[in-house]
Design an enzyme around this catalytic site. Sequence first.
Site, PDB file in Angstrom:
ATOM      1  N   ARG A 116       0.876  -1.164   0.000  1.00 60.14           N
ATOM      2  CA  ARG A 116       0.000   0.000   0.000  1.00 60.14           C
ATOM      3  C   ARG A 116       0.916   1.217   0.000  1.00 60.14           C
ATOM      4  NH1 ARG A 116      -0.900   4.660   3.597  1.00 60.14           N
ATOM      5  NH2 ARG A 116      -3.067   5.289   3.369  1.00 60.14           N
ATOM      6  N   ASP A 122       1.650   4.941   0.398  1.00 57.22           N
ATOM      7  CA  ASP A 122       1.064   6.057   1.127  1.00 57.22           C
ATOM      8  C   ASP A 122       1.061   7.343   0.308  1.00 57.22           C
ATOM      9  OD1 ASP A 122       0.168   7.294   3.756  1.00 57.22           O
ATOM     10  OD2 ASP A 122       1.992   8.451   3.379  1.00 57.22           O
ATOM     11  N   HIS A 124      -0.190  11.064  -4.132  1.00 55.21           N
ATOM     12  CA  HIS A 124      -0.386  12.406  -4.692  1.00 55.21           C
ATOM     13  C   HIS A 124       0.673  13.384  -4.191  1.00 55.21           C
ATOM     14  CE1 HIS A 124      -2.877  11.792  -1.063  1.00 55.21           C
ATOM     15  NE2 HIS A 124      -2.455  12.990  -0.721  1.00 55.21           N
ATOM     16  N   GLU A 137      -2.660   4.899  -2.136  1.00 48.85           N
ATOM     17  CA  GLU A 137      -3.530   5.853  -1.460  1.00 48.85           C
ATOM     18  C   GLU A 137      -3.415   7.146  -2.253  1.00 48.85           C
ATOM     19  OE1 GLU A 137      -4.251   8.415   2.594  1.00 48.85           O
ATOM     20  OE2 GLU A 137      -2.243   7.779   2.013  1.00 48.85           O
ATOM     21  N   ASP A 162     -11.659   7.379  -0.910  1.00 49.86           N
ATOM     22  CA  ASP A 162     -12.200   7.986   0.303  1.00 49.86           C
ATOM     23  C   ASP A 162     -13.641   8.447   0.116  1.00 49.86           C
ATOM     24  OD1 ASP A 162      -9.986   7.559   1.871  1.00 49.86           O
ATOM     25  OD2 ASP A 162      -9.120   9.539   1.551  1.00 49.86           O
ATOM     26  N   HIS A 191     -16.027   6.123   1.776  1.00 50.12           N
ATOM     27  CA  HIS A 191     -16.066   6.309   3.225  1.00 50.12           C
ATOM     28  C   HIS A 191     -16.902   7.520   3.596  1.00 50.12           C
ATOM     29  CE1 HIS A 191     -14.752   8.499   6.824  1.00 50.12           C
ATOM     30  NE2 HIS A 191     -14.790   7.305   7.387  1.00 50.12           N
ATOM     31  N   HIS A 213      -7.393   3.774   9.423  1.00 45.16           N
ATOM     32  CA  HIS A 213      -6.543   4.474  10.394  1.00 45.16           C
ATOM     33  C   HIS A 213      -6.649   5.985  10.242  1.00 45.16           C
ATOM     34  CE1 HIS A 213      -3.652   4.754   7.012  1.00 45.16           C
ATOM     35  NE2 HIS A 213      -3.195   5.802   7.650  1.00 45.16           N
ATOM     36  N   GLN A 219      -9.286   7.838   8.886  1.00 43.32           N
ATOM     37  CA  GLN A 219     -10.606   8.398   9.171  1.00 43.32           C
ATOM     38  C   GLN A 219     -10.995   8.271  10.639  1.00 43.32           C
ATOM     39  OE1 GLN A 219     -11.805  10.219   6.969  1.00 43.32           O
ATOM     40  NE2 GLN A 219     -10.657   9.533   5.177  1.00 43.32           N
TER      41      GLN A 219
END
Length: 573
Positions: A243, A245, A248, A282, A307, A310, A377, A379
């Site tokens: 994953r 991080d 962007h 992400e 996101d 979520h 983690h 949110q």
Amino acid sequence: MRGPYDVWAPRPQRVRLRIGAETLEMSRGADDWWTPVEPVPDGEADYGYLLDDDPDPRPDPRSRRQPGGVHELSRRDVTTYEWQDSGWTGRQLAGSVIYELHVGTFTPGGTLDHAIERLDHLVDLGVDLVEVMPVNAFNGTHNWGYDGVAWFAVAEPYGGPDAYRRFVDACHARGLGVVQDVVHNHLGPSGNYLPLFGPYLKEGRNTWGDLVNLDGEGSAEVRRYILDNVRMWFEDYHVDALRLDAVHALSDTSEVHLLEEMAIETAALSAHLRRPLTLIAESDLNDARMVTPREGGGRGLDAQWSDDFHHAVHVALSGETTGYYADFEPLEALAKVCERGFFHDGTFSSFRGRDHGRPVDTDHMPTWRLVVANQNHDQVGNRARGDRLAEHLDDDQLACAALLTLAGPFTPMLFMGEEWAASTPFAFFTSHPEPELGKATAEGRVAEFEQMGWDPDDVLDPQDPETFRRSRLDWDELSTGRHAVVLDCYRRLARLRRELPQLTDPSFGAVACEVQGRLFTMRRGDLLVVVNAGETEVSLDVDASEVLFATPSGVELDAGTLVVPAHGGTLLR
């Protein structure tokens, strides 16, 4: 072939190797790699590098162990570990359920070996991939992991490299793949000695620190540093996915972006190892070109977080509309996300003050390329008190969150403890030994939350040891009260996800949503998901005859008429 003590250091004019009680001169090659001039003593000893006239040895930029902490000497990872996973053929992302955990708070012991003791719970739950928050070395005794500075070293408080190998082996023995969360977009604020060796950083900053030099002078070796780190996790630690991080925040104007280069090398390594290797980004960009295959003009990563899912679920169930939640207030936002992948796909974002995102090519992109969660983690931990949904929602609403996540069209990710409505918070915590850094971190948290409209007095001090201790899961809760009720819901939904092919169908075309007042329905082929987000009971006509799942308060289905209580939900066939 590089030697174990060779180091890339274009900036100093003199480099010496301090190993044990000896100091050895090193010679510079034309490529700015330094090599010991004299034979290195046999046996293992801690080591570091003396740069120019600095009397203090600095740790190896590629250190595999930092037994004394990130400011101290390095140690080689000389292991006799014998892997037991020769029969492991990998775990693909499509169709899988991910479970995110933080090693330090997943168990009271807070180590990788202690985490192994809880893996059978994940198997019983129906998890396929275990996502581990960053484990690379950081300053202090405990940390979220995003302040790491030694990207190649497994943190000693978690057990070090061999404990990590044991953990991966234990996961594979149980049929669980491993996703490792890695951070390449910035370095932590304490213990970063890379700039003393070479141009690892460049002008400019992102949210968390100085920019990594991906496209300036000397960037070829910096990129190689990162790419070798990627290979390390796959080759040396046998992980199945990374994953990545906050991609962007990677500032790269190169003709071939670092992410695409990662995708190229990972695909080649996957072919060689003959098992799936997956890259999950992400990304805050809401741009599916990130996960579009390279032959289609994209960067070739396998998946990315969304996101927007979520936010839409959180607002629909909690009613919270502060900060970045504001645009998701209409229930239609959830319908759009489920049908089209993103809510902001070129639309105006009030939180950002500008248009944001690009439309997903729903005719061609499979839904599993978007990884979604109703808690994670970020949110949870980036709330003022680290409070979970369980603190604000009733059991039916928590089950609805699980229903939307596990029966929805995307790749679901669960956050440790959500499956039993854990009562413990998960706050942001640090243990910076430097008082001024700890003070700055705490003040920064207060300033960050002003935009969300939260009371500064509610913001927990990340440096307070109690903030960390309270974030540890309480495993004694599982079999009691509401915790057992919610856990049963998660287990049943995960089982249905494996049994019913409609729930893993990757076609956006097989998803159709409707909103009537506070009632949300979503078709998954011939299955129907119904969620009553309102405060009153709702009755509706449905073309279904069987209740496959219902939230704890239950539903009534009689001759095509469905009655759903307030906050209730169901899956029908």
